[in-house]
Design an enzyme around this catalytic site. Structure first.
Site, PDB file in Angstrom:
ATOM      1  N   HIS A 114      -2.845  11.078   0.949  1.00 44.84           N
ATOM      2  CA  HIS A 114      -2.333  10.848   2.307  1.00 44.84           C
ATOM      3  C   HIS A 114      -1.744  12.185   2.796  1.00 44.84           C
ATOM      4  O   HIS A 114      -0.541  12.289   3.028  1.00 44.84           O
ATOM      5  CB  HIS A 114      -1.307   9.712   2.292  1.00 44.84           C
ATOM      6  CG  HIS A 114      -1.042   9.075   3.622  1.00 44.84           C
ATOM      7  ND1 HIS A 114      -1.221   7.735   3.872  1.00 44.84           N
ATOM      8  CD2 HIS A 114      -0.600   9.603   4.798  1.00 44.84           C
ATOM      9  CE1 HIS A 114      -0.873   7.457   5.127  1.00 44.84           C
ATOM     10  NE2 HIS A 114      -0.496   8.584   5.715  1.00 44.84           N
ATOM     11  N   ASN A 128      -6.964   1.915   9.956  1.00 45.96           N
ATOM     12  CA  ASN A 128      -5.625   2.144  10.503  1.00 45.96           C
ATOM     13  C   ASN A 128      -5.763   2.102  12.015  1.00 45.96           C
ATOM     14  O   ASN A 128      -6.438   2.950  12.603  1.00 45.96           O
ATOM     15  CB  ASN A 128      -5.092   3.526  10.105  1.00 45.96           C
ATOM     16  CG  ASN A 128      -4.904   3.675   8.604  1.00 45.96           C
ATOM     17  OD1 ASN A 128      -5.078   2.721   7.855  1.00 45.96           O
ATOM     18  ND2 ASN A 128      -4.538   4.867   8.172  1.00 45.96           N
ATOM     19  N   ARG A 160       0.858  -1.190   0.000  1.00 48.60           N
ATOM     20  CA  ARG A 160       0.000   0.000   0.000  1.00 48.60           C
ATOM     21  C   ARG A 160       0.893   1.238   0.000  1.00 48.60           C
ATOM     22  O   ARG A 160       1.710   1.417   0.907  1.00 48.60           O
ATOM     23  CB  ARG A 160      -0.900  -0.001   1.245  1.00 48.60           C
ATOM     24  CG  ARG A 160      -1.661   1.283   1.426  1.00 48.60           C
ATOM     25  CD  ARG A 160      -2.596   1.291   2.638  1.00 48.60           C
ATOM     26  NE  ARG A 160      -3.171   2.616   2.707  1.00 48.60           N
ATOM     27  CZ  ARG A 160      -3.059   3.458   3.734  1.00 48.60           C
ATOM     28  NH1 ARG A 160      -2.433   3.099   4.836  1.00 48.60           N
ATOM     29  NH2 ARG A 160      -3.576   4.660   3.666  1.00 48.60           N
ATOM     30  N   GLU A 194      -3.280  -0.043   8.215  1.00 49.18           N
ATOM     31  CA  GLU A 194      -2.071   0.311   8.959  1.00 49.18           C
ATOM     32  C   GLU A 194      -2.169  -0.295  10.353  1.00 49.18           C
ATOM     33  O   GLU A 194      -3.223  -0.243  10.983  1.00 49.18           O
ATOM     34  CB  GLU A 194      -1.900   1.833   9.151  1.00 49.18           C
ATOM     35  CG  GLU A 194      -1.532   2.597   7.902  1.00 49.18           C
ATOM     36  CD  GLU A 194      -1.349   4.093   8.152  1.00 49.18           C
ATOM     37  OE1 GLU A 194      -1.082   4.521   9.303  1.00 49.18           O
ATOM     38  OE2 GLU A 194      -1.493   4.860   7.180  1.00 49.18           O
ATOM     39  N   TYR A 206      -3.869   1.658  15.800  1.00 50.48           N
ATOM     40  CA  TYR A 206      -2.654   1.657  16.613  1.00 50.48           C
ATOM     41  C   TYR A 206      -2.952   1.478  18.089  1.00 50.48           C
ATOM     42  O   TYR A 206      -2.189   0.865  18.819  1.00 50.48           O
ATOM     43  CB  TYR A 206      -1.879   2.973  16.418  1.00 50.48           C
ATOM     44  CG  TYR A 206      -1.304   3.119  15.032  1.00 50.48           C
ATOM     45  CD1 TYR A 206      -0.011   2.698  14.756  1.00 50.48           C
ATOM     46  CD2 TYR A 206      -2.053   3.666  13.995  1.00 50.48           C
ATOM     47  CE1 TYR A 206       0.536   2.821  13.487  1.00 50.48           C
ATOM     48  CE2 TYR A 206      -1.522   3.791  12.721  1.00 50.48           C
ATOM     49  CZ  TYR A 206      -0.223   3.358  12.473  1.00 50.48           C
ATOM     50  OH  TYR A 206       0.296   3.470  11.214  1.00 50.48           O
ATOM     51  N   GLU A 263      -7.304   8.809   6.716  1.00 47.94           N
ATOM     52  CA  GLU A 263      -7.491   9.407   8.052  1.00 47.94           C
ATOM     53  C   GLU A 263      -7.999  10.847   8.012  1.00 47.94           C
ATOM     54  O   GLU A 263      -7.237  11.799   8.156  1.00 47.94           O
ATOM     55  CB  GLU A 263      -6.190   9.339   8.857  1.00 47.94           C
ATOM     56  CG  GLU A 263      -5.661   7.926   9.014  1.00 47.94           C
ATOM     57  CD  GLU A 263      -4.499   7.835   9.988  1.00 47.94           C
ATOM     58  OE1 GLU A 263      -3.945   8.871  10.363  1.00 47.94           O
ATOM     59  OE2 GLU A 263      -4.146   6.706  10.361  1.00 47.94           O
TER      60      GLU A 263
HETATM   61  C1  GBH Z   1      -0.949   7.266  10.882  1.00 47.12           C
HETATM   62  O1  GBH Z   1      -1.359   8.322  11.688  1.00 47.12           O
HETATM   63  C2  GBH Z   1      -0.625   7.795   9.522  1.00 47.12           C
HETATM   64  O2  GBH Z   1      -1.508   7.362   8.530  1.00 47.12           O
HETATM   65  C3  GBH Z   1       0.795   7.562   9.098  1.00 47.12           C
HETATM   66  O3  GBH Z   1       1.112   8.430   8.058  1.00 47.12           O
HETATM   67  C4  GBH Z   1       1.695   7.732  10.301  1.00 47.12           C
HETATM   68  O4  GBH Z   1       3.049   7.691   9.960  1.00 47.12           O
HETATM   69  C5  GBH Z   1       1.376   6.613  11.254  1.00 47.12           C
HETATM   70  O5  GBH Z   1       0.020   6.560  11.572  1.00 47.12           O
HETATM   71  C6  GBH Z   1       2.156   6.661  12.551  1.00 47.12           C
HETATM   72  O6  GBH Z   1       1.864   7.825  13.257  1.00 47.12           O
HETATM   73  O7  GBH Z   1       1.559  13.234  19.501  1.00 47.12           O
HETATM   74  O8  GBH Z   1      -0.193  12.932  21.129  1.00 47.12           O
HETATM   75  O9  GBH Z   1      -0.294  14.766  19.569  1.00 47.12           O
HETATM   76  C7  GBH Z   1      -1.830   7.992  12.953  1.00 47.12           C
HETATM   77  C8  GBH Z   1      -2.624   9.151  13.509  1.00 47.12           C
HETATM   78  C9  GBH Z   1      -2.356  11.363  14.329  1.00 47.12           C
HETATM   79  C10 GBH Z   1      -1.651   9.534  15.619  1.00 47.12           C
HETATM   80  C11 GBH Z   1      -1.518  12.302  15.181  1.00 47.12           C
HETATM   81  C12 GBH Z   1      -0.804  10.450  16.464  1.00 47.12           C
HETATM   82  C13 GBH Z   1      -0.542  12.674  17.310  1.00 47.12           C
HETATM   83  C14 GBH Z   1      -0.777  12.368  18.752  1.00 47.12           C
HETATM   84  N1  GBH Z   1      -1.790  10.030  14.291  1.00 47.12           N
HETATM   85  N2  GBH Z   1      -1.383  11.772  16.510  1.00 47.12           N
HETATM   86  S1  GBH Z   1       0.128  13.403  19.811  1.00 47.12           S
END
Ligand code: GBH
Length: 452
Positions: A127, A298, A83, A358, A300, A170
């Protein structure tokens, strides 16, 4: 070729797809090469104070020049899919209007190289790297229309070889984080009304993108998106808390996935936003509610939720400060999120096909004296998350594939190069790629089609 005899009892269904994910601005570099126009992330990262150490994607992993090497890394893992995203301003430097043929050529070469190596391309159209030249960015409704035109063009030119497209990645990150919190490009802090309109233009772009792809690709082309839906894990696996997690999923994703799946903004959202609710024009909701072939999630980290007697019937439990996390503090380790993330949305909306588009984590990777990167914490993270994905798949939830974020360490947005998410280590001075222990783990997992 899936092994028939996994060493663990946790074999995935036959045909499960394994892949890796990346995004254009995070890996390509070559920011001003071959006619590429700037995106809002070029502008933002070059603005002092916006990213860690002032890091930019000017060079990133230089994948623009090293894509063949990167595809060999994919091949060595044994993945069946990859992807990646297209840089809109590489293809249309001004977002609309004249084509940059060299930009399209690049993606043609990437697609051809993947196919020549037996790897199926999954393409994300957007993206976050919005062409800087589009006036007003996502505040302007015309940007949604420009996205539809761009989607039509890509569909027309790549769908002879590419069968899977995702419109956007996202919503919350390119709308709220860019226009309400200001932590992401373009770094604005708008009030609720205009910020909700930005959200609306984001989901409208997705809807117009789906319509454009349908009209410009052969039937059978699979169209979806990649969305970081908020995942709610019930505090206990009892009926009342499971139901609370479902209610939370619907309300907690109200302006984005819920609206796409239901073809209208939930009443609760409209009531809550009241005078700040988005302005909707005729035809918008029809586009936004377009039927999708799959939903990409996605995932996490989740929130824990319990049933209560409040009007919405649930309460989110804040994590105590002792809750364990990965190198990025926001990645609190709760492997059940992969199971509940899938289950909640499928139970709510009967989605026919789900991909994990993701999942992965950051780790404080340091090569040892032999040059090995023993990222045992990432392996722990992956093994546990995949175990819970296995549960979803074996209970019959329609999990079609999994994309590990990420193939390579790369430009981690506002965190610059300070956070490493790759299963290949990148030395950002020499741009050398080295497989980490997690790459070895993933290769074995793929070979056995089972958690190992
Ligand atoms: C994804 O974002 C993205 O799609 C990808 O590009 C990115 O590299 C990957 O995940 C890993 O981050 O620091 O407490 O302010 C995940 C969504 C949005 C999660 C911003 C973290 C910041 C939290 N992200 N967020 S904070």
């Amino acid at each position: 070729v899936w092994s028939q005899t996994p060493s663990s009892g946790l074999a995935f269904p036959k045909g499960m797809l394994w892949g890796c994910a990346t995004a254009a601005y995070q890996i390509e570099g070559a920011a001003a090469e071959d006619g590429r126009g700037p995106s809002v992330w070029d502008t933002f990262s070059h603005t002092p104070g916006k990213t860690h150490d002032g890091d930019t994607g000017d060079v990133a992993d230089d994948s623009y020049h090293r894509y063949k090497e990167d595809i060999q890394l994919l091949k060595a893992l044994g993945v069946s899919t990859y992807r990646f995203s297209i840089s809109w301003s590489r293809v249309f430097p001004n977002g609309t209007g004249s084509l940059n043929p060299k930009g399209l050529d690049y993606y043609n070469r990437v697609v051809d190289e993947l196919l020549a190596n037996g790897i199926t391309p999954y393409i994300t159209l957007f993206h976050w790297d919005l062409p800087q030249a589009l006036p007003g960015g996502w505040q302007n409704r015309d940007t949604s229309k420009a996205f539809g035109d761009y989607a039509a063009f890509i569909g027309k030119h790549l769908s002879d070889r590419v069968k899977h497209f995702m419109t956007t990645n996202e919503f919350v990150c390119f709308t709220d984080l860019g226009y309400r919190d200001g932590r992401f490009a373009p770094g604005l802090k708008l009030a609720d009304g205009p910020a909700n309109q930005v959200r609306h233009h984001g989901i409208l772009a997705h809807g117009l993108g789906v319509q454009a792809l349908r009209a410009n690709t052969p039937s059978g082309t699979q169209i979806g998106l990649a969305e970081n839906a908020n995942v709610f894990v019930p505090v206990m696996e009892t009926e009342e808390h499971i139901k609370a997690a479902q209610r939370a999923t619907r309300i907690g994703n109200a302006p984005f996935l819920t609206t796409l799946m239901e073809g209208k903004y939930p009443e609760e959202y409209l009531r809550h936003e009241d005078a700040n609710a988005p302005k909707v024009e005729p035809g918008d909701m029809e586009a936004i509610g377009s039927k999708l072939d799959f939903v990409g999630l996605n995932i996490y980290t989740p929130s824990y939720v319990r049933a209560d007697n409040s009007p919405l019937g649930f309460a989110v439990e804040p994590a105590p400060t002792s809750y364990p996390h990965m190198a990025s503090p926001w990645i609190q380790i709760a492997p059940e999120c992969l199971y509940w993330g899938v289950r909640n949305v499928v139970d709510l909306w009967k989605i026919p096909a789900i991909y994990i588009t993701e999942n992965g984590c950051s780790s404080d990777d340091v090569p040892n004296t032999a040059g090995h990167i023993e990222d045992t914490d990432r392996v722990m993270y992956l093994r546990n998350h995949l175990t819970h994905l296995h549960r979803a798949a074996t209970e019959g939830y329609p999990v079609k594939g999994y994309f590990l974020w990420s193939l390579l360490d790369n430009f981690e947005w506002a965190d610059g190069y300070s956070k490493r998410f790759g299963i290949h280590y990148v030395d950002f001075k020499t741009l050398t790629r080295t497989p980490k222990q997690s790459a070895e783990y993933y290769r074995q997992m793929i070979a056995e089609n089972a958690v190992v």
